[in-house]
Write a protein that holds these residues in place. Structure first.
Motif, PDB file in Angstrom:
ATOM      1  N   ALA A  26      53.878  36.233  78.757  1.00  0.00           N
ATOM      2  CA  ALA A  26      53.038  37.441  78.825  1.00  0.00           C
ATOM      3  C   ALA A  26      53.729  38.601  78.118  1.00  0.00           C
ATOM      4  N   HIS A  27      55.025  38.729  78.317  1.00  0.00           N
ATOM      5  CA  HIS A  27      55.805  39.773  77.637  1.00  0.00           C
ATOM      6  C   HIS A  27      55.757  39.573  76.119  1.00  0.00           C
ATOM      7  N   LEU A  28      55.986  38.347  75.660  1.00  0.00           N
ATOM      8  CA  LEU A  28      55.937  38.080  74.217  1.00  0.00           C
ATOM      9  C   LEU A  28      54.563  38.387  73.644  1.00  0.00           C
ATOM     10  N   GLU A  29      53.532  38.038  74.370  1.00  0.00           N
ATOM     11  CA  GLU A  29      52.169  38.307  73.887  1.00  0.00           C
ATOM     12  C   GLU A  29      51.915  39.812  73.756  1.00  0.00           C
ATOM     13  N   GLY A  31      54.118  42.034  73.034  1.00  0.00           N
ATOM     14  CA  GLY A  31      54.927  42.657  71.992  1.00  0.00           C
ATOM     15  C   GLY A  31      55.215  41.804  70.775  1.00  0.00           C
ATOM     16  N   ARG A  32      54.532  40.678  70.643  1.00  0.00           N
ATOM     17  CA  ARG A  32      54.884  39.699  69.608  1.00  0.00           C
ATOM     18  C   ARG A  32      55.002  40.300  68.212  1.00  0.00           C
ATOM     19  N   GLU A  33      54.027  41.036  67.770  1.00  0.00           N
ATOM     20  CA  GLU A  33      54.058  41.577  66.409  1.00  0.00           C
ATOM     21  C   GLU A  33      55.229  42.547  66.235  1.00  0.00           C
ATOM     22  N   PHE A  34      55.458  43.371  67.227  1.00  0.00           N
ATOM     23  CA  PHE A  34      56.552  44.338  67.196  1.00  0.00           C
ATOM     24  C   PHE A  34      57.911  43.625  67.222  1.00  0.00           C
ATOM     25  N   ILE A  35      58.056  42.672  68.125  1.00  0.00           N
ATOM     26  CA  ILE A  35      59.319  41.942  68.284  1.00  0.00           C
ATOM     27  C   ILE A  35      59.662  41.183  67.013  1.00  0.00           C
ATOM     28  N   ASN A  36      58.673  40.574  66.394  1.00  0.00           N
ATOM     29  CA  ASN A  36      58.917  39.689  65.253  1.00  0.00           C
ATOM     30  C   ASN A  36      58.928  40.371  63.898  1.00  0.00           C
ATOM     31  N   ARG A  37      58.987  41.692  63.857  1.00  0.00           N
ATOM     32  CA  ARG A  37      59.040  42.379  62.562  1.00  0.00           C
ATOM     33  C   ARG A  37      60.266  41.992  61.758  1.00  0.00           C
ATOM     34  N   PHE A  38      61.400  41.814  62.412  1.00  0.00           N
ATOM     35  CA  PHE A  38      62.651  41.531  61.703  1.00  0.00           C
ATOM     36  C   PHE A  38      63.293  40.198  62.071  1.00  0.00           C
ATOM     37  N   LYS A  44      57.678  30.913  68.229  1.00  0.00           N
ATOM     38  CA  LYS A  44      56.992  29.637  68.469  1.00  0.00           C
ATOM     39  C   LYS A  44      56.561  29.463  69.919  1.00  0.00           C
ATOM     40  N   ALA A  45      56.899  30.412  70.762  1.00  0.00           N
ATOM     41  CA  ALA A  45      56.510  30.346  72.168  1.00  0.00           C
ATOM     42  C   ALA A  45      55.101  30.919  72.305  1.00  0.00           C
ATOM     43  N   THR A  46      54.116  30.087  72.058  1.00  0.00           N
ATOM     44  CA  THR A  46      52.724  30.540  72.080  1.00  0.00           C
ATOM     45  C   THR A  46      51.964  30.039  73.302  1.00  0.00           C
ATOM     46  N   ASP A  47      52.644  29.274  74.149  1.00  0.00           N
ATOM     47  CA  ASP A  47      52.078  28.830  75.417  1.00  0.00           C
ATOM     48  C   ASP A  47      53.223  28.723  76.420  1.00  0.00           C
ATOM     49  N   VAL A  48      52.896  28.406  77.665  1.00  0.00           N
ATOM     50  CA  VAL A  48      53.925  28.370  78.706  1.00  0.00           C
ATOM     51  C   VAL A  48      54.992  27.323  78.392  1.00  0.00           C
ATOM     52  N   ALA A  49      54.593  26.174  77.887  1.00  0.00           N
ATOM     53  CA  ALA A  49      55.568  25.134  77.552  1.00  0.00           C
ATOM     54  C   ALA A  49      56.528  25.623  76.468  1.00  0.00           C
ATOM     55  N   GLY A  50      56.011  26.314  75.459  1.00  0.00           N
ATOM     56  CA  GLY A  50      56.851  26.852  74.397  1.00  0.00           C
ATOM     57  C   GLY A  50      57.791  27.931  74.916  1.00  0.00           C
ATOM     58  N   ALA A  51      57.293  28.770  75.821  1.00  0.00           N
ATOM     59  CA  ALA A  51      58.133  29.815  76.424  1.00  0.00           C
ATOM     60  C   ALA A  51      59.242  29.177  77.253  1.00  0.00           C
ATOM     61  N   GLY A  76      59.814  46.654  87.494  1.00  0.00           N
ATOM     62  CA  GLY A  76      59.377  45.325  87.880  1.00  0.00           C
ATOM     63  C   GLY A  76      58.683  44.512  86.807  1.00  0.00           C
ATOM     64  N   ARG A  77      58.603  45.032  85.594  1.00  0.00           N
ATOM     65  CA  ARG A  77      57.909  44.333  84.503  1.00  0.00           C
ATOM     66  C   ARG A  77      58.899  44.002  83.389  1.00  0.00           C
ATOM     67  N   LEU A  78      58.917  42.747  82.951  1.00  0.00           N
ATOM     68  CA  LEU A  78      59.773  42.325  81.859  1.00  0.00           C
ATOM     69  C   LEU A  78      59.326  43.003  80.568  1.00  0.00           C
ATOM     70  N   VAL A  79      60.235  43.753  79.925  1.00  0.00           N
ATOM     71  CA  VAL A  79      59.895  44.472  78.683  1.00  0.00           C
ATOM     72  C   VAL A  79      60.810  44.108  77.513  1.00  0.00           C
ATOM     73  N   GLY A  80      61.787  43.236  77.754  1.00  0.00           N
ATOM     74  CA  GLY A  80      62.684  42.855  76.672  1.00  0.00           C
ATOM     75  C   GLY A  80      63.914  42.166  77.209  1.00  0.00           C
ATOM     76  N   GLY A  81      64.936  42.135  76.376  1.00  0.00           N
ATOM     77  CA  GLY A  81      66.161  41.494  76.815  1.00  0.00           C
ATOM     78  C   GLY A  81      67.298  41.679  75.842  1.00  0.00           C
ATOM     79  N   VAL A  82      68.448  41.222  76.283  1.00  0.00           N
ATOM     80  CA  VAL A  82      69.666  41.232  75.485  1.00  0.00           C
ATOM     81  C   VAL A  82      70.267  39.839  75.577  1.00  0.00           C
ATOM     82  N   LEU A  83      71.064  39.483  74.576  1.00  0.00           N
ATOM     83  CA  LEU A  83      71.614  38.145  74.570  1.00  0.00           C
ATOM     84  C   LEU A  83      72.929  38.098  73.820  1.00  0.00           C
ATOM     85  N   PHE A  84      73.663  37.056  74.118  1.00  0.00           N
ATOM     86  CA  PHE A  84      74.838  36.697  73.339  1.00  0.00           C
ATOM     87  C   PHE A  84      74.501  35.425  72.589  1.00  0.00           C
ATOM     88  N   LEU A  85      74.752  35.437  71.298  1.00  0.00           N
ATOM     89  CA  LEU A  85      74.612  34.265  70.445  1.00  0.00           C
ATOM     90  C   LEU A  85      75.999  33.877  69.962  1.00  0.00           C
TER      91      LEU A  85
END
Length: 186
Positions: A26-29, A31-38, A44-51, A76-85
């Motif tokens: 739901a979060h990706l949906e 913000g998908r266009e905004f998140i994927n600009r760069f 590829k997470a376009t359904d629950v299984a992909g997520a 209480g609402r997921l709006v993004g995240g941070v990660l270590f790669l």
């Protein structure tokens, strides 16, 4: 598990795990266009299984001690995240990153969350270098690197193809001694 308050505005840093797949989708949906600009994060997470697959890949990385994923919740609402790669404890280096939907921008969430993660990487895990790699056109991401006190190491010219364009990628970093000195000055 854990929920770390990031201030008085209802922002929290929490684990982002496979059982969050529906909320993550739901979060990706939103913000998908905004998140994927760069970057193609979650593209590829376009359904629950992909997520769930995206979240499981990062859970496997955490189990292998090579990456980790953490969510940012606002009221209480997921709006993004941070990660270590590319988390490499033996070499003492890792790459940090982030993503946000529009509702999470402009609040300093990523900077606040990354301070927590970078402190942990240096103090608990003994990292020596944390890198931040972002497209040269991604000013909000580059501004996070600046606010974190990172140094611009260089630019990989036209090294990253995304959406039919080759992006210059800026590499920023902070070293453990620099981080500790800056933290004591804050």
């Amino acid at each position: 598990m854990y929920a770390i308050s990031l201030g008085d505005d209802g922002a929290e840093l929490r684990p982002l795990e496979t059982w969050h797949a529906e909320e993550f989708l739901a979060h990706l949906e939103r913000g998908r266009e905004f998140i994927n600009r760069f970057v193609p994060f979650g593209e590829k997470a376009t359904d629950v299984a992909g997520a769930r697959e995206v979240l499981q890949r990062h859970a496997d990385g955490r189990a292998a001690d090579t990456s980790s994923l953490h969510g940012l919740w606002l009221d209480g609402r997921l709006v993004g995240g941070v990660l270590f790669l590319n988390f490499d404890a033996a070499r003492g280096t890792c790459e940090a990153g982030c993503w946000l939907e529009p509702a999470g921008t402009g609040r300093g969430l990523v900077t606040r969350a990354m301070r927590v993660l970078i402190d942990w990487a240096f103090e608990e895990r003994g990292m020596h270098r944390v890198e931040w790699i972002a497209a040269a056109g991604n000013e909000p991401s580059l501004n996070v690197a600046r606010r974190l006190g990172m140094t611009r190491d260089g630019v990989l010219r036209q090294s990253y193809p995304h959406r039919g364009e080759r992006h210059d990628m800026e590499i920023w970093s902070v070293l453990a001694p620099e981080w500790r000195t800056a933290r004591h000055e804050r």
